[in-house]
Design an enzyme around this catalytic site. Structure first.
Site, PDB file in Angstrom:
ATOM      1  N   GLN A  55      30.990  43.088  31.801  1.00 46.67           N
ATOM      2  CA  GLN A  55      30.229  42.199  32.752  1.00 46.67           C
ATOM      3  C   GLN A  55      29.662  41.057  31.654  1.00 46.67           C
ATOM      4  OE1 GLN A  55      31.590  41.513  36.177  1.00 46.67           O
ATOM      5  NE2 GLN A  55      33.716  42.334  35.115  1.00 46.67           N
ATOM      6  N   ALA A  94      28.558  37.324  44.151  1.00 41.65           N
ATOM      7  CA  ALA A  94      29.433  37.830  43.390  1.00 41.65           C
ATOM      8  C   ALA A  94      30.187  37.189  42.453  1.00 41.65           C
ATOM      9  CB  ALA A  94      30.689  38.627  44.084  1.00 41.65           C
ATOM     10  N   HIS A  95      30.344  37.580  41.499  1.00 45.00           N
ATOM     11  CA  HIS A  95      30.080  37.144  39.842  1.00 45.00           C
ATOM     12  C   HIS A  95      31.366  35.672  40.410  1.00 45.00           C
ATOM     13  CE1 HIS A  95      33.702  40.301  39.039  1.00 45.00           C
ATOM     14  NE2 HIS A  95      33.900  39.694  39.941  1.00 45.00           N
ATOM     15  N   ASN A  96      30.824  34.957  38.967  1.00 45.45           N
ATOM     16  CA  ASN A  96      31.448  33.985  39.028  1.00 45.45           C
ATOM     17  C   ASN A  96      31.413  33.339  39.945  1.00 45.45           C
ATOM     18  OD1 ASN A  96      33.037  36.290  37.154  1.00 45.45           O
ATOM     19  ND2 ASN A  96      32.766  33.850  36.108  1.00 45.45           N
TER      20      ASN A  96
END
Length: 340
Positions: A200, A241-243
């Site tokens: 990540q 969460a991511h993005n």
């Protein structure tokens, strides 16, 4: 801190009825008021308490007319609730801005910069090549990773962790235990049934005036940025969460989980324990009720979702009215079948 009633009236643009030289140092509930405290009366059902309260002063609206003798001083303003809120804001700002300087032990890497009137609490840590703005407050055990940027007047409370490469805007507030920039949950399934971690390498961007509650986590992007836009407010125990992208002035209540790469519009309201799947879009001004599961994109602005899985609120309530009477409906169907 002590303030005279005259000083408080000046802050609230109000007028004192009584002795404006008397001092207060505490905010009280009207029913529990005592000498040195100041309270307010906005709800009529609390009116009886104003005649017995021992508070030094009570903030009231201009239209309040006492029917008995008062023992307290009054500060009259246009709206008592708004006036007391303004007083709370002023008090909180004074308290937050009072800390300046460095408590030891603390650490800042020589390659990093920090602005004037900042505060670093004991055991706080600032890594390499960081840029920390003016009047920033970093309380005890705050961790600032390498290459982090923090804007002016931001407050980061005890134990919060800001991971490497995160960008925090001005006038933000990050509450105790929050983690900004932890690894996104990215794992690729392998042929043998195991999972391989996907690096990540992105970051998190918090724009100005964002609030993040205690023990909430915002994961860094796999690539690019996880973005929390200007004015968004995130409660305690929220997972982003991511993005993910959160729009301007959107509010998210406790225990909500938002899966990766979902884009949420501006001015949305997301109630507690909502669950939102990944890779969808939520339109502006959407309201998502408590415990609602959202499994697909919402394209119409102003939609209200309720129920699990989320559906239009009116349709859900119609369906629920049938569901709660289901046993009786089934009995009636059986009786009709017997008659055939």
């Amino acid at each position: 801190m002590e303030f005279t009633l005259g000083q408080i009236a000046a802050i609230l643009q109000g007028k004192v009825e009584g002795d404006e030289s008397q001092k207060v140092s505490r905010l009280d509930k009207i029913q529990d008021g005592s000498q040195g405290g100041i309270s307010f009366l906005a709800n009529e059902k609390y009116t009886p308490f104003i005649y017995d309260t021992e508070a030094t002063a009570v903030i009231v609206s201009h239209h309040f007319i006492p029917t008995k003798t008062l023992k307290t001083n009054l500060i009259r303003v246009d709206d008592a609730y708004t006036g007391f809120t303004k007083l709370l804001e002023a008090y909180a700002m004074l308290m937050k801005n009072s800390a300046v300087g460095v408590e030891e032990p603390s650490f800042i890497d020589p390659s990093s910069q920090i602005g004037e009137q900042a505060f670093r609490g004991a055991f706080s840590y600032i890594g390499k090549n960081c840029r920390i703005g003016e009047s920033v407050k970093l309380y005890s055990h705050v961790h600032i990773g390498d290459r982090v940027q923090v804007g002016d007047n931001t407050i980061i409370h005890a134990g919060a962790k800001i991971c490497a490469d995160s960008i925090i805007g001005s006038n933000c507030e990050i509450h105790p235990g929050a983690v900004i920039g932890s690894d996104g949950f990215g794992f690729a399934p392998q042929g043998d049934g195991s999972y391989k971690a996907i690096p990540q390498i992105g970051n998190v961007v918090l724009e100005d005036n964002v609030s993040v509650g205690a023990n909430s986590t915002i994961d860094c992007a796999t690539m690019g940025s996880t973005i929390i836009k200007r004015g968004a407010k995130i409660d305690n125990l929220v997972q982003i969460a991511h993005n993910v992208v959160i729009g301007e002035n959107t509010v998210i209540a406790s225990q909500t989980g938002i899966s990766g790469s979902t884009v949420i519009g501006k001015n949305c309201v997301i109630a507690g324990k909502a669950g939102i799947v990944g890779h969808i879009k939520i339109a502006d001004n959407t309201t998502i009720g408590a415990n609602t599961g959202v499994s697909k994109s919402i394209s119409k602005p102003g939609t209200t979702l309720f129920g699990y899985i989320g559906m239009d609120m009116k349709n859900f309530l119609k369906s629920y009215s049938i569901f709660k009477n289901l046993e009786g409906i089934v009995d009636r169907i059986k009786e009709l079948e017997k008659k055939q």
